[in-house]
Enzyme design. Structure first.
Site, PDB file in Angstrom:
ATOM      1  N   HIS A  71       0.842  -1.192   0.000  1.00 53.81           N
ATOM      2  CA  HIS A  71       0.000   0.000   0.000  1.00 53.81           C
ATOM      3  C   HIS A  71       0.879   1.244   0.000  1.00 53.81           C
ATOM      4  O   HIS A  71       2.082   1.166   0.246  1.00 53.81           O
ATOM      5  CB  HIS A  71      -0.984   0.006   1.166  1.00 53.81           C
ATOM      6  CG  HIS A  71      -0.391   0.381   2.490  1.00 53.81           C
ATOM      7  ND1 HIS A  71       0.355  -0.502   3.256  1.00 53.81           N
ATOM      8  CD2 HIS A  71      -0.429   1.538   3.211  1.00 53.81           C
ATOM      9  CE1 HIS A  71       0.740   0.092   4.373  1.00 53.81           C
ATOM     10  NE2 HIS A  71       0.278   1.335   4.380  1.00 53.81           N
ATOM     11  N   HIS A  73       1.707   5.481   0.901  1.00 49.83           N
ATOM     12  CA  HIS A  73       1.567   6.602   1.836  1.00 49.83           C
ATOM     13  C   HIS A  73       1.654   7.891   1.024  1.00 49.83           C
ATOM     14  O   HIS A  73       2.749   8.396   0.769  1.00 49.83           O
ATOM     15  CB  HIS A  73       2.678   6.580   2.894  1.00 49.83           C
ATOM     16  CG  HIS A  73       2.489   5.584   3.979  1.00 49.83           C
ATOM     17  ND1 HIS A  73       3.387   5.428   5.015  1.00 49.83           N
ATOM     18  CD2 HIS A  73       1.493   4.682   4.213  1.00 49.83           C
ATOM     19  CE1 HIS A  73       2.973   4.472   5.825  1.00 49.83           C
ATOM     20  NE2 HIS A  73       1.828   4.001   5.356  1.00 49.83           N
ATOM     21  N   ASP A  84      -0.271   0.532  10.792  1.00 48.01           N
ATOM     22  CA  ASP A  84       0.395  -0.399   9.884  1.00 48.01           C
ATOM     23  C   ASP A  84       1.082  -1.523  10.650  1.00 48.01           C
ATOM     24  O   ASP A  84       0.996  -2.699  10.282  1.00 48.01           O
ATOM     25  CB  ASP A  84       1.445   0.333   9.036  1.00 48.01           C
ATOM     26  CG  ASP A  84       0.851   1.224   7.971  1.00 48.01           C
ATOM     27  OD1 ASP A  84      -0.307   0.988   7.572  1.00 48.01           O
ATOM     28  OD2 ASP A  84       1.538   2.171   7.540  1.00 48.01           O
ATOM     29  N   CYS A 130     -10.351  -6.171  20.966  1.00 47.99           N
ATOM     30  CA  CYS A 130     -10.999  -7.319  21.609  1.00 47.99           C
ATOM     31  C   CYS A 130     -11.491  -8.335  20.582  1.00 47.99           C
ATOM     32  O   CYS A 130     -11.419  -9.547  20.822  1.00 47.99           O
ATOM     33  CB  CYS A 130     -12.132  -6.857  22.538  1.00 47.99           C
ATOM     34  SG  CYS A 130     -13.461  -5.919  21.754  1.00 47.99           S
ATOM     35  N   HIS A 195     -17.761  -4.821  23.966  1.00 50.89           N
ATOM     36  CA  HIS A 195     -16.551  -5.535  24.357  1.00 50.89           C
ATOM     37  C   HIS A 195     -16.811  -7.029  24.334  1.00 50.89           C
ATOM     38  O   HIS A 195     -17.829  -7.501  24.855  1.00 50.89           O
ATOM     39  CB  HIS A 195     -16.107  -5.111  25.762  1.00 50.89           C
ATOM     40  CG  HIS A 195     -14.849  -5.790  26.228  1.00 50.89           C
ATOM     41  ND1 HIS A 195     -13.667  -5.724  25.533  1.00 50.89           N
ATOM     42  CD2 HIS A 195     -14.601  -6.567  27.326  1.00 50.89           C
ATOM     43  CE1 HIS A 195     -12.727  -6.410  26.179  1.00 50.89           C
ATOM     44  NE2 HIS A 195     -13.285  -6.938  27.264  1.00 50.89           N
ATOM     45  N   HIS A 207      -9.258 -11.426  27.536  1.00 52.05           N
ATOM     46  CA  HIS A 207      -9.850 -10.286  26.838  1.00 52.05           C
ATOM     47  C   HIS A 207      -8.836  -9.160  26.667  1.00 52.05           C
ATOM     48  O   HIS A 207      -7.715  -9.206  27.183  1.00 52.05           O
ATOM     49  CB  HIS A 207     -11.111  -9.804  27.554  1.00 52.05           C
ATOM     50  CG  HIS A 207     -10.868  -9.170  28.891  1.00 52.05           C
ATOM     51  ND1 HIS A 207     -11.626  -8.123  29.368  1.00 52.05           N
ATOM     52  CD2 HIS A 207      -9.948  -9.420  29.869  1.00 52.05           C
ATOM     53  CE1 HIS A 207     -11.202  -7.780  30.578  1.00 52.05           C
ATOM     54  NE2 HIS A 207     -10.194  -8.548  30.894  1.00 52.05           N
TER      55      HIS A 207
END
Length: 235
Positions: A71, A73, A84, A130, A195, A207
């Site tokens: 990709h 910039h 990134d 999460c 969450h 978690h």
């Protein structure tokens, strides 16, 4: 081979210039042992971000083995952003970044990495968060590749309900009593379930909360009071 890889870089630079000022995205694919650059569509609505179109990724996979994600910039150097770095770590693939400044291209290459550990990872929403932890747990522990979903930061305060809207698409159904490896949804800081956590034997959660490292933590009263759903995977 060096000549073919240089041709890939030249094609990627041309694609980056054609897409300017948006970020370009493409794939380097090995077809019968020869690498070539395949330009792809960027689905992102943000000018400094990319979302590779899933149909383009699937079409590239049909052509051969994917060597690298590429990709651009626009108007900056090729050094990877925090986003990134996080996305590269999650992808476990090689990344090439082409920086464009005053029409001059410079390159930064990030080699393919291995699996991220489930605990002690930093939080970068949309890349290492999460739901990323849930996906990685299912891939590493159960050999299941869950669907990914694009998620803007703070979606839970902007009318989004991504977990509830998409858990069935990802192969989950509701359950009343969680078992090891099931998913727990919680509404933390807002009325929307924002969450997700993995339920582990012994009333323990695996978690990743915003602003914290991922960890295992006892499923105590504070989490119980905020729980909205228990989900089990059915495929």
């Amino acid at each position: 081979m060096t000549e073919l890889l240089n041709k890939c870089r030249a094609d990627a630079e041309a694609h980056a210039l054609a897409e300017y000022p948006r970020e370009s995205v493409g794939l380097v694919v090995s077809m019968r042992g020869k690498p070539s650059y395949v330009p792809c569509r960027n689905q992102s609505e943000e000018p400094d971000h990319f979302i590779l179109h899933p149909e383009d990724y699937a079409a590239a996979e049909d052509r051969g083995g994917i060597i690298a994600v590429v990709h651009s910039h626009p108007d900056s150097g090729p050094e990877p952003s925090l986003h990134d770095i996080a996305s590269h770590a999650v992808s476990r693939m090689a990344w090439w970044i082409v920086g464009l400044q005053d029409g001059i291209a410079t390159w930064h290459e990030m080699p393919a990495g291995g699996e991220m550990p489930l605990e002690h990872r930093v939080f970068v929403h949309g890349s290492i968060d999460c739901y990323t932890l849930i996906r990685d747990y299912y891939r590493q522990e159960r050999g299941v590749e869950l669907l990914d979903f694009y998620r803007q930061d703070d979606w839970w305060h902007n009318g989004g309900d991504l977990y509830v809207e998409n858990f069935a698409k990802a192969g989950f159904v509701e359950t009343k009593t969680p078992s090891n490896g099931d998913v727990v949804l919680m509404a933390i800081g807002c009325p929307t379930p924002c969450h997700g956590a993995i339920w582990l034997d012994g009333d323990v959660l695996l978690h990743h909360l915003y602003g914290r490292l991922s960890c295992k933590e006892v499923y105590g009263a504070a989490f119980r009071e905020r729980t909205t759903h228990f989900l089990t995977y059915r495929g």
